[in-house]
Design a protein around this motif. Structure first.
Motif, PDB file in Angstrom:
ATOM      1  N   VAL A 125       0.842  -1.200   0.000  1.00 54.56           N
ATOM      2  CA  VAL A 125       0.000   0.000   0.000  1.00 54.56           C
ATOM      3  C   VAL A 125       0.877   1.249   0.000  1.00 54.56           C
ATOM      4  N   GLU A 126       0.380   2.283  -0.703  1.00 57.68           N
ATOM      5  CA  GLU A 126       1.012   3.600  -0.662  1.00 57.68           C
ATOM      6  C   GLU A 126       0.332   4.407   0.441  1.00 57.68           C
ATOM      7  N   LEU A 127       1.129   4.958   1.340  1.00 60.17           N
ATOM      8  CA  LEU A 127       0.585   5.657   2.501  1.00 60.17           C
ATOM      9  C   LEU A 127       0.532   7.159   2.224  1.00 60.17           C
ATOM     10  N   LYS A 128      -0.377   7.538   1.343  1.00 62.44           N
ATOM     11  CA  LYS A 128      -0.420   8.917   0.845  1.00 62.44           C
ATOM     12  C   LYS A 128      -1.109   9.892   1.792  1.00 62.44           C
ATOM     13  N   ASN A 129      -2.173   9.467   2.414  1.00 61.09           N
ATOM     14  CA  ASN A 129      -2.999  10.403   3.180  1.00 61.09           C
ATOM     15  C   ASN A 129      -2.922  10.138   4.680  1.00 61.09           C
ATOM     16  N   ILE A 130      -1.726   9.851   5.137  1.00 64.88           N
ATOM     17  CA  ILE A 130      -1.477   9.543   6.548  1.00 64.88           C
ATOM     18  C   ILE A 130      -0.395  10.496   7.045  1.00 64.88           C
ATOM     19  N   ARG A 131      -0.444  10.852   8.311  1.00 62.07           N
ATOM     20  CA  ARG A 131       0.664  11.625   8.892  1.00 62.07           C
ATOM     21  C   ARG A 131       1.993  11.018   8.471  1.00 62.07           C
ATOM     22  N   TYR A 132       2.931  11.884   8.060  1.00 62.41           N
ATOM     23  CA  TYR A 132       4.189  11.336   7.545  1.00 62.41           C
ATOM     24  C   TYR A 132       4.912  10.501   8.598  1.00 62.41           C
TER      25      TYR A 132
END
Length: 304
Positions: A125-132
């Motif tokens: 999964v790409e974690l695009k919309n999560i706190r860095y």
């Protein structure tokens, strides 16, 4: 004159990814890097150094941040249930965002895009919309050693076990050159040796009981699915990029290293950056990039 836009995907490999951090630090002055996809240690090593104003500032940042300072031991009676010997404390999220100069999410130029494996869905999964800070921590939560990170309905671990350099994420870039940086794929024995070196380093830095190694063996026998994934940890993911640069003879460098070693590796990478830029400049300026896929340049790490 406008800089050429490029997109990059970087492999994982713990602290030895500081060599790629050095390469990208050099390249950022030559190109407009619109996106950097990151796995494992590169999720913090690259932005940690990339966003610094100078080489000395980058080296200083390296010396101030140590992942193990945010690790705590999981009680022995919870090791099997939690699937790990250690876990990161929530303090690491803010610390990563602060030291990498990244706020919540992936704002900025370039976009830093951490990649992890969701054990619940059994997919990358790409974690695009999560706190860095959360996304980065999830992407380098090395299986068995660190318990998977729970986020909403996901159970996240090191993205490298789903493909150590993820080229699928580059497929959306059709009109600009795409580049992947990776370590030589090795085998499960190489992964095991790096893990042993990491454990030894951890034993010195944390009050881990040597009996915990027995727990690790039990865990490896207990979690068949995770072991199956790890056996394929160094395989390339499916997909294409225009160019791949592969570093060989780097697997023995370890997953977590003392700061002095990280700084040395970073500077080696910076030196290597000029060599890579010379090749890329030719490939891109002559239009070669439009005609090739996965053109692989192999570089011996020991010759840097």
């Amino acid at each position: 004159m406008k800089k050429q836009k490029i997109a990059i995907s970087v492999t994982g490999g713990g602290d030895k990814t500081f060599v790629f951090a050095g390469i990208l630090y050099f390249l950022k002055d030559k190109y407009d890097i619109v996106e950097i996809n990151l796995v494992s240690g590169s999720s913090y090593s690259v932005p940690l150094t990339y966003n610094q104003s100078s080489l000395s500032a980058a080296n200083n940042a390296i010396s101030k941040f140590n992942l193990l300072s945010f690790a705590k031991i999981i009680p022995n009676d919870e090791v099997l249930k939690r699937r790990g010997l250690l876990e990161f404390t929530p303090d690491i999220y803010q610390a990563i965002e602060s030291v990498c100069k990244l706020k919540k999410g992936n704002q900025g130029n370039p976009v830093f895009n951490p990649i992890a494996v969701d054990l619940n869905k059994r997919q990358t999964v790409e974690l695009k919309n999560i706190r860095y800070g959360i996304a980065a921590s999830a992407s380098f939560t090395f299986p068995l050693l660190f318990a998977p990170l729970k986020y909403k309905d996901m159970l996240l671990v090191d993205g490298g076990i789903g493909g150590n350099v993820n080229l699928n994420v580059l497929s959306k870039h059709k009109s600009i050159p795409t580049i992947a940086f990776e370590f030589d794929s090795g085998d499960i024995e190489d992964v095991a040796l790096s893990a042993v070196k990491t454990i030894r380093y951890g034993l010195k830095k944390l009050p881990i009981k040597k009996s915990s190694l027995l727990d690790l063996i039990k865990l490896s026998k207990h979690d068949k699915y995770l072991i199956k994934l790890m056996k394929g940890a160094n395989s390339k993911s499916r997909g294409n990029s225009n160019f791949i640069f592969t570093l060989t003879n780097a697997s023995s460098q370890g997953l977590m290293l003392p700061n002095s070693e990280k700084q040395k590796i970073f500077m080696n990478g910076y030196t290597l950056g000029e060599h890579i830029y010379t090749k890329l400049d030719y490939y891109i300026s002559t239009g070669v990039w439009k005609k090739v896929f996965n053109l692989n340049t192999i570089i011996d790490f020991n010759e840097i």
